[in-house]
Design a protein around this motif. Sequence first.
Motif, PDB file in Angstrom:
ATOM      1  N   LYS A 120     -17.043  -7.679  16.123  1.00  9.76           N
ATOM      2  CA  LYS A 120     -16.823  -7.097  17.446  1.00  9.76           C
ATOM      3  C   LYS A 120     -16.823  -8.169  18.536  1.00  9.76           C
ATOM      4  O   LYS A 120     -16.100  -8.065  19.529  1.00  9.76           O
ATOM      5  N   ILE A 121     -17.652  -9.201  18.365  1.00 14.80           N
ATOM      6  CA  ILE A 121     -17.666 -10.309  19.333  1.00 14.80           C
ATOM      7  C   ILE A 121     -16.343 -11.054  19.281  1.00 14.80           C
ATOM      8  O   ILE A 121     -15.764 -11.417  20.321  1.00 14.80           O
ATOM      9  N   VAL A 122     -15.842 -11.256  18.069  1.00 15.50           N
ATOM     10  CA  VAL A 122     -14.557 -11.940  17.921  1.00 15.50           C
ATOM     11  C   VAL A 122     -13.435 -11.115  18.544  1.00 15.50           C
ATOM     12  O   VAL A 122     -12.578 -11.642  19.268  1.00 15.50           O
ATOM     13  N   ASP A 123     -13.424  -9.819  18.273  1.00 10.60           N
ATOM     14  CA  ASP A 123     -12.403  -8.944  18.857  1.00 10.60           C
ATOM     15  C   ASP A 123     -12.450  -8.982  20.382  1.00 10.60           C
ATOM     16  O   ASP A 123     -11.414  -9.061  21.062  1.00 10.60           O
ATOM     17  N   ALA A 124     -13.648  -8.940  20.933  1.00 10.64           N
ATOM     18  CA  ALA A 124     -13.807  -8.972  22.388  1.00 10.64           C
ATOM     19  C   ALA A 124     -13.362 -10.326  22.944  1.00 10.64           C
ATOM     20  O   ALA A 124     -12.761 -10.392  24.024  1.00 10.64           O
ATOM     21  N   ALA A 125     -13.647 -11.398  22.216  1.00 16.94           N
ATOM     22  CA  ALA A 125     -13.241 -12.731  22.668  1.00 16.94           C
ATOM     23  C   ALA A 125     -11.721 -12.854  22.712  1.00 16.94           C
ATOM     24  O   ALA A 125     -11.166 -13.493  23.617  1.00 16.94           O
ATOM     25  N   LYS A 126     -11.038 -12.239  21.754  1.00 20.72           N
ATOM     26  CA  LYS A 126      -9.575 -12.315  21.724  1.00 20.72           C
ATOM     27  C   LYS A 126      -8.950 -11.687  22.964  1.00 20.72           C
ATOM     28  O   LYS A 126      -7.839 -12.032  23.357  1.00 20.72           O
ATOM     29  N   LYS A 127      -9.680 -10.780  23.599  1.00 17.39           N
ATOM     30  CA  LYS A 127      -9.166 -10.111  24.790  1.00 17.39           C
ATOM     31  C   LYS A 127      -9.466 -10.875  26.073  1.00 17.39           C
ATOM     32  O   LYS A 127      -9.087 -10.434  27.165  1.00 17.39           O
ATOM     33  N   GLU A 128     -10.168 -12.015  25.968  1.00 22.22           N
ATOM     34  CA  GLU A 128     -10.591 -12.763  27.161  1.00 22.22           C
ATOM     35  C   GLU A 128      -9.607 -13.848  27.578  1.00 22.22           C
ATOM     36  O   GLU A 128      -9.884 -14.617  28.497  1.00 22.22           O
ATOM     37  N   PHE A 181     -14.098 -29.569  20.250  1.00 28.12           N
ATOM     38  CA  PHE A 181     -13.034 -28.691  20.746  1.00 28.12           C
ATOM     39  C   PHE A 181     -11.929 -28.535  19.710  1.00 28.12           C
ATOM     40  O   PHE A 181     -11.396 -27.435  19.502  1.00 28.12           O
ATOM     41  N   ARG A 182     -11.580 -29.635  19.073  1.00 24.53           N
ATOM     42  CA  ARG A 182     -10.527 -29.591  18.041  1.00 24.53           C
ATOM     43  C   ARG A 182     -10.873 -28.593  16.950  1.00 24.53           C
ATOM     44  O   ARG A 182     -10.060 -27.745  16.582  1.00 24.53           O
ATOM     45  N   ASP A 183     -12.094 -28.680  16.434  1.00 27.73           N
ATOM     46  CA  ASP A 183     -12.471 -27.829  15.313  1.00 27.73           C
ATOM     47  C   ASP A 183     -12.744 -26.391  15.730  1.00 27.73           C
ATOM     48  O   ASP A 183     -12.495 -25.455  14.950  1.00 27.73           O
ATOM     49  N   PHE A 184     -13.250 -26.184  16.937  1.00 30.05           N
ATOM     50  CA  PHE A 184     -13.461 -24.816  17.412  1.00 30.05           C
ATOM     51  C   PHE A 184     -12.127 -24.096  17.546  1.00 30.05           C
ATOM     52  O   PHE A 184     -11.998 -22.912  17.178  1.00 30.05           O
ATOM     53  N   LYS A 185     -11.112 -24.799  18.032  1.00 26.30           N
ATOM     54  CA  LYS A 185      -9.776 -24.195  18.152  1.00 26.30           C
ATOM     55  C   LYS A 185      -9.164 -23.916  16.777  1.00 26.30           C
ATOM     56  O   LYS A 185      -8.388 -22.974  16.614  1.00 26.30           O
ATOM     57  N   LYS A 186      -9.503 -24.735  15.795  1.00 22.73           N
ATOM     58  CA  LYS A 186      -9.036 -24.472  14.439  1.00 22.73           C
ATOM     59  C   LYS A 186      -9.659 -23.194  13.898  1.00 22.73           C
ATOM     60  O   LYS A 186      -8.997 -22.398  13.238  1.00 22.73           O
ATOM     61  N   LYS A 187     -10.937 -23.019  14.172  1.00 21.17           N
ATOM     62  CA  LYS A 187     -11.634 -21.845  13.659  1.00 21.17           C
ATOM     63  C   LYS A 187     -11.176 -20.569  14.351  1.00 21.17           C
ATOM     64  O   LYS A 187     -11.030 -19.525  13.717  1.00 21.17           O
ATOM     65  N   TYR A 188     -10.965 -20.667  15.660  1.00 21.89           N
ATOM     66  CA  TYR A 188     -10.518 -19.523  16.445  1.00 21.89           C
ATOM     67  C   TYR A 188      -9.255 -19.921  17.202  1.00 21.89           C
ATOM     68  O   TYR A 188      -9.301 -20.284  18.387  1.00 21.89           O
ATOM     69  N   PRO A 189      -8.095 -19.880  16.547  1.00 12.89           N
ATOM     70  CA  PRO A 189      -6.848 -20.386  17.150  1.00 12.89           C
ATOM     71  C   PRO A 189      -6.379 -19.617  18.371  1.00 12.89           C
ATOM     72  O   PRO A 189      -5.499 -20.110  19.093  1.00 12.89           O
ATOM     73  N   PHE A 190      -6.961 -18.456  18.620  1.00 12.56           N
ATOM     74  CA  PHE A 190      -6.594 -17.751  19.855  1.00 12.56           C
ATOM     75  C   PHE A 190      -7.197 -18.426  21.092  1.00 12.56           C
ATOM     76  O   PHE A 190      -6.819 -18.119  22.218  1.00 12.56           O
ATOM     77  N   VAL A 191      -8.154 -19.350  20.888  1.00 10.94           N
ATOM     78  CA  VAL A 191      -8.688 -20.143  21.998  1.00 10.94           C
ATOM     79  C   VAL A 191      -7.761 -21.343  22.194  1.00 10.94           C
ATOM     80  O   VAL A 191      -7.653 -22.211  21.324  1.00 10.94           O
ATOM     81  N   THR A 192      -7.095 -21.390  23.312  1.00  8.32           N
ATOM     82  CA  THR A 192      -6.082 -22.427  23.543  1.00  8.32           C
ATOM     83  C   THR A 192      -6.415 -23.382  24.681  1.00  8.32           C
ATOM     84  O   THR A 192      -5.812 -24.445  24.787  1.00  8.32           O
ATOM     85  N   LYS A 193      -7.384 -23.025  25.516  1.00  6.80           N
ATOM     86  CA  LYS A 193      -7.701 -23.872  26.666  1.00  6.80           C
ATOM     87  C   LYS A 193      -9.203 -23.961  26.872  1.00  6.80           C
ATOM     88  O   LYS A 193      -9.854 -22.951  27.133  1.00  6.80           O
TER      89      LYS A 193
END
Length: 391
Positions: free
Chosen positions: A64-72, A91-103
């Motif tokens: 649910k946290i991941v789903d909510a994060a995708k909407k942010e 930052f590189r690896d966090f974006k790999k884990k959650y590719p919807f985080v782009t900035k």
Amino acid sequence: MNRLSRSSQPNRVRRWSTLAVASVAVFGMAATLSACSSDSGTKAPVNKIEQGTWPSYYPSDYGKIVDAAKKEGGELTIYSNTDQENWAPIFRDFKKKYPFVTKISANNLDSDEVFQKQLSEMSTGNAPADILVTNAVQAWAKYASEPDRVLDYTSPEMAKLPDYAQLLPGVAAMSMDPVGLAYNASLLGSDPTSIADLAKLVQADPAKFKNKITTRDVSGSFGFTVSKGFVDGNPDAWASLEKILPSARPETSSGTQIDKITSGEYLAGFFISSAVAFPQEEKASGIFKFVYPKDGTVVLGRGIGIAPKAPHANTAKLFLDFVLSEEGQNAVAEGGLTAYRDSVKQVEGRHTYQEIVDKAGEKAIIRVPYEITSDADVKAFTDKWNGLLGK
């Protein structure tokens, strides 16, 4: 491991003798990010990031946290005193884990400025920061002493970390970073391994060392914390400092200290942040040396907490959990900070808490609790320290 669905993806210093327990030129990232061979030939492992997964010990509803994060909106804003080269692998690896985080935006402020900026913006009702990161112990303790300044969030990773990982309610240690002794190996003519060793060198040749040693300015939060930490953790500290400080000059940053030691303006310096010393030691091979003092190596937890009204609160939770995880701690070490999770491999080019234990000795480690020092105690200490400095 649980996988995402297609649609979601305390100021007294203690010596912790029984525990295995902040400007320099920007260096080429290739040196930082490449895998290095250790003396035994061991290669630094390449970080393997499992996209869209989390450990089985996480809450069953973590998705649910991941789903909510995708909407942010895929953004994250961090106020910190951490250099960009330290952040890069994280930052590189966090974006790999959650590719919807782009900035991810992270500024590099002074240790205390992190909180000054946050408080100023909170007072206007427009505070864009999601996460606060700094190893300014006094500043963190004072900031967090008031209610509603840090989100009440405990990472599920805490159960897998040492007890010292929790610095304050809602504030965890992203890394456990030592401060140490540095010197110009081509000019000093000796290889000190402690503050006491440096004191003996000064005592033997006062003229050589006059104004040729640098220490941290104790009027700043970082300088005060590490200096008082050493004194409180070493009963013989003043005996050494009374010999060294008359020959010393204060500087306000580890970067300045490092530059001036490398150039030869100073022969040696102490209470220098490892986060900037490690890259310089690699770059200035054979000239600049950094060691953990065997008579007291002060270690500071680099506090990370989520802003109480973070615009991207769920993304911030994912980030905090990530930096505490095994994947995140490997990235922390790759960026030049000191990882403390036991499962992070100790190899050359990446620094761990166990390395401090191995090189300085477990009894030498001095950890600084996140507690407030009274104004009277601050004045008494800084007056004594500054009174010994050379004029």
